[in-house]
Design an enzyme around this catalytic site. Structure first.
Site, PDB file in Angstrom:
ATOM      1  N   SER A 158      -8.648 -21.104  -6.627  1.00  9.03           N
ATOM      2  CA  SER A 158      -9.220 -19.962  -7.320  1.00  9.03           C
ATOM      3  C   SER A 158      -8.156 -18.881  -7.552  1.00  9.03           C
ATOM      4  CB  SER A 158     -10.413 -19.433  -6.507  1.00  9.03           C
ATOM      5  OG  SER A 158     -11.249 -18.608  -7.274  1.00  9.03           O
ATOM      6  N   ASP A 183      -9.911 -25.763  -8.727  1.00 13.09           N
ATOM      7  CA  ASP A 183     -11.106 -25.188  -9.336  1.00 13.09           C
ATOM      8  C   ASP A 183     -10.903 -23.801  -9.944  1.00 13.09           C
ATOM      9  OD1 ASP A 183     -13.693 -26.172  -9.947  1.00 13.09           O
ATOM     10  OD2 ASP A 183     -14.571 -24.622  -8.693  1.00 13.09           O
ATOM     11  N   HIS A 310     -17.512 -24.625  -5.219  1.00 10.82           N
ATOM     12  CA  HIS A 310     -16.261 -24.029  -5.681  1.00 10.82           C
ATOM     13  C   HIS A 310     -15.117 -24.277  -4.697  1.00 10.82           C
ATOM     14  CE1 HIS A 310     -13.537 -21.278  -7.588  1.00 10.82           C
ATOM     15  NE2 HIS A 310     -13.654 -20.345  -6.665  1.00 10.82           N
TER      16      HIS A 310
END
Length: 351
Positions: A158, A183, A310
Site C-alpha cells: 500500500s 495491492d 488488502h
C-alpha cells in the site's frame, strides 16, 4: 491504508460489562444482559497479543546520523539477499511478522517501522511526503549496511508500496535486485482518496485494551488472520493518558496533503524500474491502463492472490512468503540465487 471497509463494530464484547450509559439514553449494547453459561475461552484470551520474537530474530533502533530520527527495524535470517519490507499507512513493520518466519529460512528479512508509525521516532512524524519517506529508506539502509549493501529486494504494501517504487525509480540503490509491490495501483488509489477521510473517521478511535483493538481489526474485516493481528496490531497503538485508552499511533488524518503525491505517476515509475518486478493484487479489477499494457508486454509478473483482503502479507502469510521466495529464486537474486525444491527456473536464467 485499507480502502475497502467502512464498517465499525461496537467496542463492547462479552468478557466485559459495558459502562453505565447516560440516564437519558437507552442501553444499546447487545450484551447488556447475558445468560449464564459454562466458562469458555474469553475474548480477551482469543485476541491477546503474541510476541514478535516467535517470528523475527531481533529488533534494532537505527539512529540516523545528523538528526534525532530513530527508526525501529525487525530483522531475521543470516545469509542471502535482504528482503526489505515497507508497511502500509497505519500498519507497522510487524505486518510482515508471520511471513518473516518462513522467508528467513532462505534469505534475510528486515521490516522497518515507517516515520510516524510503530516504534520509530522522528523530528516530524507528520511529514509523510514521498520524498521524505524515500530519504528515510535510503538513510536506514546506509546506517545498517554502509557503503557495501547486499542484494536488496524491496517489498512494499500500500503506502509502503508507493515508497518502494519511488525508491527503486530513483536508481540510487546500486544493489537493488528486485521490487515487490503489494495491492496498490495508481488509478484505484487516486480514485479512493476522496473517501479517505471518511474511511479514517469511520474507524473505532478508542480502545479500552489492546485485546479490544485486535478484536476490532479482525471482526471489522481489516485483517483476516487472527494470529497476524495479535502480533501486528499492538504496535499500531499508543496509550493516551488523558483519555485513558489506546488510540492509533499514526495520525494519518493529519497527513492528507501528502496522499496524492504517494500515487501520482506510480504506474509509469513502476514500469520504469530496471529490476525484476512482481505485483501482488487482492483483486483482478485493479489494473489501470498503463499496467494492463505493461503486463501484456511482460514487463512485470503479476499474481492475483485469492480469498484475501488488502493486507495480503497478513491474511495469507505462508502464500505471501512463498511468492516472494519464488520471485527471488526465479530471478536468481543474490550471489548464487536461492534454490527452492520443485521450482524450475526459466531457461533464459540458466545461461
Amino acid at each position: 491504508m485499507d480502502l475497502s471497509n467502512l464498517t465499525s463494530l461496537p467496542e463492547e464484547s462479552e468478557e466485559e460489562q459495558p459502562h453505565e450509559p447516560p440516564r437519558d439514553k437507552p442501553m444499546v449494547s447487545a450484551f447488556a444482559s447475558r445468560p449464564d453459561r459454562p466458562p469458555t475461552q474469553s475474548s480477551s484470551q482469543k485476541y491477546s497479543p503474541l510476541d514478535w520474537l516467535s517470528y523475527f530474530d531481533r529488533e534494532e533502533d537505527v539512529c540516523i546520523s545528523g538528526s534525532n530520527d530513530v527508526f525501529h527495524v525487525y530483522m531475521a535470517g543470516t545469509e542471502g539477499p535482504v528482503v526489505f519490507c515497507l508497511h502500509g499507512g497505519g500498519y507497522s513493520g510487524l505486518s510482515f511478522a508471520l511471513s518473516a518466519s518462513i522467508i528467513k529460512e532462505k534469505v534475510r528479512i528486515v521490516a522497518m517501522d515507517m516515520r510516524g508509525h510503530g516504534k520509530s521516532s522522528t523530528e516530524n512524524d507528520l511529514d509523510l511526503s514521498i520524498e521524505t519517506m524515500c530519504n528515510d529508506v535510503f538513510a536506514v539502509l546506509k546506517e545498517i549496511y554502509g557503503d557495501s549493501p547486499p542484494a536488496i529486494v524491496l517489498v512494499g504494501h500500500s503506502m509502503g508500496g508507493s515508497v518502494a517504487v519511488h525508491v527503486a525509480a530513483k536508481k540510487e540503490l546500486r544493489t537493488l535486485a528486485g521490487l515487490v509491490v503489494v495491492d496498490v495501483v495508481e488509478g484505484t488509489a487516486l480514485a479512493s482518496l476522496v473517501h479517505m477521510q471518511k474511511i479514517l473517521s469511520s474507524r473505532m478511535q478508542h480502545f479500552r485494551s489492546i485485546e479490544k483493538a485486535i478484536e476490532w481489526s479482525v471482526r471489522g474485516g481489516n485483517l483476516r488472520n487472527i494470529d497476524s493481528a495479535r502480533v501486528s496490531v499492538p504496535t499500531t497503538l499508543m496509550y493516551d493518558d488523558s483519555k485513558q485508552c489506546y488510540v492509533y499511533r499514526a495520525r494519518l488524518e493529519e497527513t492528507e496533503q501528502y496522499w496524492r503525491g504517494w500515487y501520482e505517476g506510480l504506474s509509469e515509475k513502476f514500469l520504469s524500474c530496471p529490476v525484476p518486478k512482481l505485483l501482488l493484487l487482492a483483486g483482478t479489477d485493479r489494473l489501470d491502463k498503463a499496467l494492463t499494457i505493461g503486463q501484456m508486454q511482460g514487463k512485470f509478473q503479476m499474481v492475483v492472490v485469492r480469498h484475501t483482503g488488502h493486507a495480503i502479507q497478513e491474511d495469507v502469510p505462508d502464500e505471501f512468503a512463498m511468492l516472494v521466495l519464488n520471485f527471488i529464486s526465479r530471478n536468481r537474486i543474490g550471489p548464487h540465487g536461492v534454490e527452492i525444491p520443485g521450482l524450475r527456473r526459466p531457461l533464459q536464467s540458466q545461461t
